[in-house]
Design an enzyme around this catalytic site. Structure first.
Site, short mmCIF file in Angstrom:
data_model
loop_
_atom_site.label_atom_id
_atom_site.label_comp_id
_atom_site.label_asym_id
_atom_site.label_seq_id
_atom_site.Cartn_x
_atom_site.Cartn_y
_atom_site.Cartn_z
N GLY B 96 0.73 -1.03 0.01
CA GLY B 96 0.02 0.10 0.00
C GLY B 96 0.70 1.36 -0.05
N LYS B 97 1.98 1.33 0.35
CA LYS B 97 3.02 2.09 0.41
C LYS B 97 2.56 3.70 1.08
CE LYS B 97 5.65 0.92 -3.71
NZ LYS B 97 4.94 -0.43 -4.00
N ARG B 98 1.75 3.16 2.46
CA ARG B 98 1.13 4.18 3.22
C ARG B 98 2.28 5.20 3.84
NH1 ARG B 98 -2.45 2.45 0.10
NH2 ARG B 98 -4.51 1.86 0.74
#
Lengths: 286, 286
Positions: B96-98
């Site tokens: 998600g590369k949050r």
């Protein structure tokens, strides 16, 4: 299909003038903080806030994390709130800070700012993966009607990456600000404002002034007012490129105003939004 | 509640040894590329891939963007696929590369790697907002059982930010690699590997060697093999800290293998996963 579409920045400018407001209300529905009777219904809480702030704000900024934390039902609530806010005459800035490469970045762009109609009018975008990670979003912006806000300098204290000093002596975020200015150069609308915006934490007044200088056409979104402690009066320089050239975002201080006010959550949010709107407009000098 | 929980890195190491595999299969369900009969059922497609690759891979990496592009139904599919993969004995890395600050970062951590059980075993995290944006995820990692993979150097060509040269002459991503090494120092498990991993694009073999040196304890996740053109043979140095010290991720070349193979999509994915697993194990030198 070559219908001339009004740009996001021009739509925003027209709403700012009409409402005499540069206020964005952040929707951060932390279930533990909601009025007890609404803890099971985040959408209803947010729609109540929308009703209360619609006369005073130009946009709402739903924070995706809080909806994602509720799973698929949270995303259904997010969709419901976005639609409700648009119908109430508010622009919707989806705060997702998304960023990825290639076909994945395209999927994020499709998810939030493409489609007919798109779920949101604008999306916050994380630039760490570089120019080609931003390109799919820029494509959507160029096709018209939607915008992005690139995360340039955030309101938190830890500037490990954003404040890293480059070979030429400048902080990293200045470099990113220049990229944002460049990315936005093709998207300037009739007002001269670009639809490639930037997020600059309001907690650093000096950075706000630097940002304005580095990105003269860019709409600057300023979070950090209210709960995070920034003062509206320190933000005047952000508005030097026009009344709509900066937006001030407040979240918890508006949506949870009922906790201090002791009144209905909608009434308290509406009163705080009205107060902030006037304070910001005065500070903007327009 | 002070139950000693096995760390994510130790669980991973034990699965790597058991399966003799360091393969991660990325689940990027782009609806336009699915077999025609499955275009309306992303979950079924992904579960079919899970069945096919479970004997050969240690983990799957569902790419959230593609599920988000399908709205609330997509998130329901994501949950279904994560659960199915865990039951098939695979670790789940939510891609998600949050990254965000304060209570928002906490909401992302709760959404993906907290809960009982958490939806995923690990999450990819974007470090652009600095140390205090990573802290809530580190808290979850310290409590045990889950991991993160920080985006350090991606596989795409545009290194506008990651390759920016710092005052001391090093590229920005080296600075981030050192932060990752520091963040992971408290989380090393019995194998000596930390559960704070790093994403390093496999398309830059020299960067992979540098990353290994800068982050000796870190599990390095290497995307970019297959469709993006990186060669497995160039990745040997990534494995210097142990058989589980690097994972190689392939997405499109596995899940869409049926397009070239002309066979059932599961059969084609299984064959390509088996081939890649052997190639990676051989290159790892273990």
């Amino acid at each position: 299909m070559a219908v001339a579409t009004i740009t996001f920045a021009d739509r925003l400018a027209s709403e700012v003038e009409r409402k005499q407001s540069q206020l964005v209300v952040g929707l951060d529905p932390n279930v533990d903080l909601l009025p007890i009777e609404l803890r099971g219904d985040v959408a209803r809480f947010c729609c109540g806030i929308v009703d209360a702030v619609a006369p005073h704000a130009v946009a709402v900024k739903p924070q995706l994390a809080f909806f994602e934390a509720l799973g698929a039902a949270g995303i259904a609530a997010f969709d419901q709130v976005c639609l409700y806010a648009k119908r109430a005459g508010l622009l919707v800035i989806a705060d997702g800070k998304r960023g990825d490469i290639g076909s994945t970045a395209r999927a994020y762009s499709e998810a939030y700012i493409e489609g007919d109609p798109p779920r949101a009018d604008a999306l916050t975008v994380n630039p760490w993966l570089g120019r080609d990670s931003v390109e799919p979003f820029l494509g959507a912006v160029r096709r018209g009607g939607v915008g992005i806000f690139v995360i340039v300098r955030t309101s938190n204290a830890s500037g490990d990456l954003q404040d890293a000093v480059l070979k030429d002596g400048r902080p990293m975020w200045h470099h990113v600000a220049e990229l944002v200015d460049e990315w936005g150069s093709e998207t300037a609308g009739e007002t001269g404002l670009s639809s490639v915006g930037a997020v600059i934490g309001a907690t650093h007044p000096r950075a706000v002034a630097d940002a304005r200088r580095l990105m003269p056409r860019t709409v600057i979104l300023l979070p950090g007012v209210g709960a995070q402690g920034a003062a509206v009066a320190d933000l005047t320089r952000a508005f030097q490129s026009g009344p709509a050239s900066a937006l001030v975002s407040a979240s918890r201080s508006v949506i949870y105003a009922f906790k201090d006010a002791g009144s209905d959550y909608r009434e308290a949010a509406g009163a705080e939004a009205a107060r902030l709107k006037r304070e910001i407009w005065a500070a903007s000098g327009w």
